[in-house]
Design a protein around this motif. Sequence first.
Motif, PDB file in Angstrom:
ATOM      1  N   SER A  94       0.850  -1.190   0.000  1.00  0.00           N
ATOM      2  CA  SER A  94       0.000   0.000   0.000  1.00  0.00           C
ATOM      3  C   SER A  94       0.882   1.236   0.000  1.00  0.00           C
ATOM      4  CB  SER A  94      -0.934   0.025   1.220  1.00  0.00           C
ATOM      5  OG  SER A  94      -0.216   0.281   2.411  1.00  0.00           O
ATOM      6  N   SER A  96      -0.035   5.332   0.562  1.00  0.00           N
ATOM      7  CA  SER A  96      -1.141   6.223   0.897  1.00  0.00           C
ATOM      8  C   SER A  96      -0.601   7.575   1.348  1.00  0.00           C
ATOM      9  CB  SER A  96      -1.993   5.598   2.011  1.00  0.00           C
ATOM     10  OG  SER A  96      -1.184   5.248   3.124  1.00  0.00           O
ATOM     11  N   ARG A 145      -3.017  -3.568   8.371  1.00  0.00           N
ATOM     12  CA  ARG A 145      -2.633  -2.170   8.223  1.00  0.00           C
ATOM     13  C   ARG A 145      -2.564  -1.781   6.756  1.00  0.00           C
ATOM     14  NH1 ARG A 145       2.780   0.976  10.408  1.00  0.00           N
ATOM     15  NH2 ARG A 145       1.902   3.064  10.274  1.00  0.00           N
ATOM     16  N   PHE A 148      -6.058  -1.462   5.545  1.00  0.00           N
ATOM     17  CA  PHE A 148      -6.651  -0.217   6.024  1.00  0.00           C
ATOM     18  C   PHE A 148      -6.198   0.968   5.179  1.00  0.00           C
ATOM     19  CE2 PHE A 148      -6.242   3.604   8.711  1.00  0.00           C
ATOM     20  CZ  PHE A 148      -7.566   3.790   9.067  1.00  0.00           C
ATOM     21  N   GLU A 149      -4.908   1.022   4.864  1.00  0.00           N
ATOM     22  CA  GLU A 149      -4.395   2.130   4.063  1.00  0.00           C
ATOM     23  C   GLU A 149      -4.962   2.104   2.651  1.00  0.00           C
ATOM     24  OE1 GLU A 149      -2.755   4.696   5.101  1.00  0.00           O
ATOM     25  OE2 GLU A 149      -2.580   3.933   7.141  1.00  0.00           O
ATOM     26  N   ASN A 150      -5.131   0.924   2.079  1.00  0.00           N
ATOM     27  CA  ASN A 150      -5.736   0.823   0.749  1.00  0.00           C
ATOM     28  C   ASN A 150      -7.196   1.273   0.771  1.00  0.00           C
ATOM     29  OD1 ASN A 150      -3.582  -0.070  -0.897  1.00  0.00           O
ATOM     30  ND2 ASN A 150      -3.792  -2.147  -0.115  1.00  0.00           N
ATOM     31  N   GLN A 151      -7.883   1.014   1.881  1.00  0.00           N
ATOM     32  CA  GLN A 151      -9.255   1.493   2.020  1.00  0.00           C
ATOM     33  C   GLN A 151      -9.286   3.022   2.092  1.00  0.00           C
ATOM     34  OE1 GLN A 151     -10.348  -0.737   5.524  1.00  0.00           O
ATOM     35  NE2 GLN A 151     -10.073  -2.663   4.431  1.00  0.00           N
ATOM     36  N   ARG A 152      -8.300   3.607   2.771  1.00  0.00           N
ATOM     37  CA  ARG A 152      -8.186   5.074   2.794  1.00  0.00           C
ATOM     38  C   ARG A 152      -7.983   5.620   1.387  1.00  0.00           C
ATOM     39  NH1 ARG A 152      -3.572   7.151   4.964  1.00  0.00           N
ATOM     40  NH2 ARG A 152      -4.536   9.201   4.832  1.00  0.00           N
ATOM     41  N   VAL A 153      -7.123   4.953   0.631  1.00  0.00           N
ATOM     42  CA  VAL A 153      -6.841   5.404  -0.734  1.00  0.00           C
ATOM     43  C   VAL A 153      -8.104   5.325  -1.586  1.00  0.00           C
ATOM     44  CG1 VAL A 153      -5.571   4.857  -2.854  1.00  0.00           C
ATOM     45  CG2 VAL A 153      -4.388   4.833  -0.645  1.00  0.00           C
ATOM     46  N   TYR A 155     -11.202   5.546  -0.634  1.00  0.00           N
ATOM     47  CA  TYR A 155     -12.093   6.652  -0.247  1.00  0.00           C
ATOM     48  C   TYR A 155     -11.610   7.975  -0.835  1.00  0.00           C
ATOM     49  CZ  TYR A 155     -14.317  10.171   2.721  1.00  0.00           C
ATOM     50  OH  TYR A 155     -15.000  11.269   3.165  1.00  0.00           O
ATOM     51  N   ARG A 156     -10.311   8.216  -0.781  1.00  0.00           N
ATOM     52  CA  ARG A 156      -9.783   9.492  -1.266  1.00  0.00           C
ATOM     53  C   ARG A 156      -9.862   9.602  -2.788  1.00  0.00           C
ATOM     54  NH1 ARG A 156      -7.854  12.931   2.144  1.00  0.00           N
ATOM     55  NH2 ARG A 156      -7.485  12.327   4.315  1.00  0.00           N
ATOM     56  N   LEU A 426      -7.260   0.794  13.245  1.00  0.00           N
ATOM     57  CA  LEU A 426      -7.192   2.241  13.465  1.00  0.00           C
ATOM     58  C   LEU A 426      -6.950   2.569  14.932  1.00  0.00           C
ATOM     59  CD1 LEU A 426      -7.640   5.206  12.516  1.00  0.00           C
ATOM     60  CD2 LEU A 426     -10.084   4.836  12.931  1.00  0.00           C
TER      61      LEU A 426
END
Length: 459
Positions: A94, A96, A145, A148-153, A155-156, A426
């Motif tokens: 990931s 991010s 982790r 989670f960071e890929n999920q943030r990406v 969303y962004r 998180l």
Amino acid sequence: MEPETDYYQIGGFRAHSEGWFRMYDDKPMIDAIANDQGRELRPGGRGAPVELVLGILPNGASYVLMTSHQMWAFVRKHGLRPPRSSWKVDKFISLSPIYFATKNDLQEKLKTYKVKSQKNKQDKEDNSPANRGFVRVRGHPDNPRGDFENQRVLYRLLTKSATAGALGLITPSWAGAIRVISLVVNTWHRDRRPERFDSPNIIDVGWTDVMLPDYFASGRVTETVHLKMKGALQNEKENASFEHGATKESTVDNLYSDIRTLFTHDAAKCGVPLVVLVHEEMVRGVLARSGIDVGSFTSVAALLQRGQPQVVYLFVILGFDLNYVMQKLSHRMSSRSRSPRRRSSRSRSPRRLNTGASHSSRDYERPWKYEHHDDVKPFSVKQEDGQSTSVHIKQDDKKPASSQQDGAIPLPAACIVNVQTMVRTLMRVDQTGPSVQATAQRLNIPANPRLPCAGNECQ
């Protein structure tokens, strides 16, 4: 913006930034980054936070990185020597964005990457507080982790608050429409049977179906459904009323039929990805008993397509090393700026990669003769629906990659996100409670665990 392919580690074990200002002292570098108001480090403009990249390796270790654009702008501005090597984009699971609003924020983050002395140790390793628990991990374990960071990406990208190219990604064709199903299955908490995951005691089920990013602007919901099983057990004395429609009574057999109808989405045909939000792994068993092929579900990383810029790809197929070329050009430019009247000697031709040996930046070898590059050949891959997609493979490394001419990579049947695991990652806790409401309370979202309702919880 073309996708980045090279990243440069800032601080920590064997960082690319070592020697920029003062060996083993990050303070001058931190000052320089924090005081930089340029667009490269502050894409949001003057006064906006510094934006760097957080890279997560397969073993779970992480590093703070600069993109190649940021690194070149930074070293030119401060008259520094560019690093001789880099992290390649495919080394990370990931990439991010990470933001630093103040100098202290950056300083505290980089402090976690400080390594302890290893004077008497032959094989040095990253023993920093941030990574000492990961460096000896072998293989590719579960990496919540990175997920989670890929999920943030994801969303962004949907909210257009991140630049795909800076994260090594090709701008996805699906960014304008993605289907999300939030599915909650409440089961009897006192059930401790070994087979409870395969045959759970279901109390009620709820799902909400939306399209993103349309939902962010309009709040429009395709449907919200609440089904209560007849004769089911209860976890609490009283259940909350369904706030988004009428509750329907159902049987397990009818529930499975309804779920099959819900999951008739064919991402490959319509070009719209499907993301399924669940709260616990129990839902997988319910989907499997409904006849859904949960084995074909992936993480959201499957939606994020990495690629190479066309210029970089040209250098690669011709056998040249782009890092070497850029360093030579930078050296010539800096030499001319220091001695404008001095005639620089003729530079050597870019050396070719030694593809059969070491991948170190120092190991190059010129082939005996020029070889016409005809080893990138297309081949067809059959998909489940019988259609075929053109994929290119470079014969020297045998790694398939999707054709940029064809566009997007084939979409997975669905991507699944375990919200409970996401929140635990998180919050850095092992438990968040057995229910959606308990998890919501961890995030300071108003919820009453004593009044459960799957129809409300899926919202």
